[in-house]
Write an enzyme that holds these catalytic residues in place. Sequence first.
Site, mmCIF file in Angstrom:
data_model
loop_
_atom_site.group_PDB
_atom_site.id
_atom_site.type_symbol
_atom_site.label_atom_id
_atom_site.label_comp_id
_atom_site.label_asym_id
_atom_site.label_seq_id
_atom_site.Cartn_x
_atom_site.Cartn_y
_atom_site.Cartn_z
ATOM 1 N N ASP A 272 -6.683 -9.186 6.420
ATOM 2 C CA ASP A 272 -6.948 -8.521 7.682
ATOM 3 C C ASP A 272 -6.520 -7.067 7.464
ATOM 4 O OD1 ASP A 272 -7.588 -7.809 10.253
ATOM 5 O OD2 ASP A 272 -6.648 -9.552 11.175
HETATM 6 C C1 BGC Z 1 -8.732 -7.717 13.359
HETATM 7 C C2 BGC Z 1 -9.866 -8.332 12.567
HETATM 8 C C3 BGC Z 1 -10.945 -7.311 12.351
HETATM 9 C C4 BGC Z 1 -10.343 -6.114 11.623
HETATM 10 C C5 BGC Z 1 -11.328 -5.014 11.344
HETATM 11 C C6 BGC Z 1 -8.234 -6.431 12.713
HETATM 12 O O1 BGC Z 1 -7.346 -5.777 13.555
HETATM 13 O O2 BGC Z 1 -7.672 -8.635 13.470
HETATM 14 O O3 BGC Z 1 -10.361 -9.473 13.214
HETATM 15 O O4 BGC Z 1 -12.003 -7.864 11.632
HETATM 16 O O5 BGC Z 1 -9.308 -5.574 12.431
HETATM 17 O O6 BGC Z 1 -11.721 -4.382 12.500
#
Ligand code: BGC
Length: 740
Positions: A272
């Site tokens: 993530d």
């Molecule tokens: C989220 C993800 C997301 C990523 C990119 C993170 O803060 O938890 O689900 O895909 O950001 O935007």
Amino acid sequence: MNFVSKYCKIASCLSLIVLLLNCENKDSKKSDSNVSDFNQIEAKIDSIIPLLTLEEKVAMCHAQSKFSTKGVERLGIPEIWMADGPHGVRAEVSWDDWAYAGWTNDSITAFPALTCLASTFNPELANKYGFSLGEEARYRKKDIILGPGVNIYRTPMNGRNFEYMGEDPFLTSTMVVPYVKGLQSTGVAACIKHFALNNQERWRDKVDVYVSDRALHEIYLPAFKAVVTEADVWAIMGAYNKFRGQYTTHHELLTKKILKGDWEYDGVVVSDWSSAHTTDEAAYFGLDLEMGTGTDGLGLTTANHYSQYYLATPFLEKLKSGEIPESVVDEKVRRILRLMYRTNMSENRPVGRANTKAHQDVARKIATEGIVLLKNDNNFFPIEDKKELTIAVIGENATRSMTAGGGSSELKPKFEISPLQGLQERYKNATITHALGYHSGKSIYDEIVPSTYNADSLKLEAIQVAKEADIVLFVGGLTKSHLQDCEGDDRRQYKLPFGQEELLSAVKAVNKKVGFVLVTGNAVEMEWLNQVDGVIQTWYLGSMAGHAIADVISGDVNPSGKLPFSFPKKLEDNAAMSFGETSYPGVDMKQEYKEDILVGYRWHDTKNIESQYAFGYGMSYTYFKFDNVSVDKESYIKDEKIKISCQVSNTGNREGAEVVQIYIGKSDSKVKRALKELKGFSKVNLEQGKSETIEVSIDVNKLAFYDESISDWNLEKGDYNIYVGNASNNIFETLKINIK
Ligand code: BGC
């Protein structure tokens, strides 16, 4: 570097790669759907890896911008481009920070939120959802869509529940597999998220989750396992939180042993955004691709750049010194190249398209099928369109955009039909009036900016509008702002916010006929329920929201959605919440899932705690009768299939669809069990007066429990109950079988 030059670079990379690889690929199909194709790809990867320098390999393992990774230009290996996910393709984000890039050609179709998809109980629609989204992703030149999310709905406080598919592992698995297959059939990888145990947003980057192996395997992992083993998902995103003291993005048990070992996952593990924490764990415990911005843990600064990532310079140095063997990076590069052969280096990649009529139709169909009719006293719904009728539409959610906000799933749709607009377009004879009634203010990231409207004036205006109307549609619920249905933190209250209950009472005092259009992605407290005759739960419905709501309210579409999670009467009736802070949100960043396997309806059923609305519940404008419920045999052995059949008749006066749900339980078990668990379902659409016999087949092995004493599944012998119903709290037949 700006995006135009970046795309020119990609284009030149792509032509180079075609030149380089065409000689060996001329007559081979790139699909890895059979072993020989897979082996051919592996052979190509074998020939590429020795050509790469250590620097090039490491560069492939981490971000080069907010949503892309480096290719190897001299060899024609392209960059990988990603986008959120999961309800549509997110607008272009700047190279280095979260600001939008301001493109004018990146608006798309917004599909309904995943809670709505789950409520359809219709796997075919999940497939169409994935396929349509994939086509839009291709149009936008994306290789990976960051979604769907399959974290289990554990508490109504989780700000991100709207992005997931509810509280039941079987329902989630059944819906996510066809979604991923549909998406990947367009040559775009799904990136299933967040692996694992990211079941709350509060303290998500630090909270340390303790849960039994049994609950892990029975509740929290099945959907991930299903997409790996049944849909061959090409990417998986790690989560922010810890599990038993270790960050889940590079977790020895979760990522290395279970995902890559036991499930033989051959795709890429993506972090993530800034969820990686050490080079050694990232290197050895299965992280392949590190994404984020900055290295300050939360990824908010742009000062420390991509080269400082755990899988960047620190990794390179350890590889160069021999502290980490080169085979470790080779394994990651192999997985990344494999993903490329499935996506941006595939010769058979279909073309993309966006904002087509077909996509809008899919979005509308899912939206209408996902809407759940919760209450309908005196046949409040459907509402006929007639001249002498005045409908007062009251509430902020009648006009508020529900594709904006919510966090990374925020979208920039080409258009979004609001509930008010949808009703105005559908009701040509009746008069539609409108009052805002209340205003929630705004949220800018994690700050709430209070409303500048005068609350009393809004209320008075709404009362006046309600008084002059024949009926009222109160369009309220939650918003996609901070502390509502939104990523980054959790809700703080179960009640409806922004004074809606008081407003509803005031409206009710002047107009007896009130229906509630509940726009949320989460359960809410419903102490106000006796104030209204009808309730429809509409979720967040995307581009076609208003049309879908009008379809159901007018009766053009008969509602058939079923709740994918329970609505507890009081917050403490929810399992996780009933155990206090240790269980939610945790104490000193440590959290124990004390309810263990008894999540959602499993808790309500087993502890005999009535919910306001139960999992699987949803009404129709017609009536159904269920007869001849039977099972093909009385006793079964391992590997056999249990075949349950049931005749469903539509006895009402209009076409409609019903979901027959099969739950199984074991009363005299040697281990703790939920009273019953969903193991199968079938949705059938019937014209008025028609009957059909549905059959549901359940693999006997799926009745096994996860036995911690052998660290494996254990199929207990003896008697089982099969509960057949159309909601978890409406079982019309219980059958007995035996497992020998
Ligand atoms: C989220 C993800 C997301 C990523 C990119 C993170 O803060 O938890 O689900 O895909 O950001 O935007």
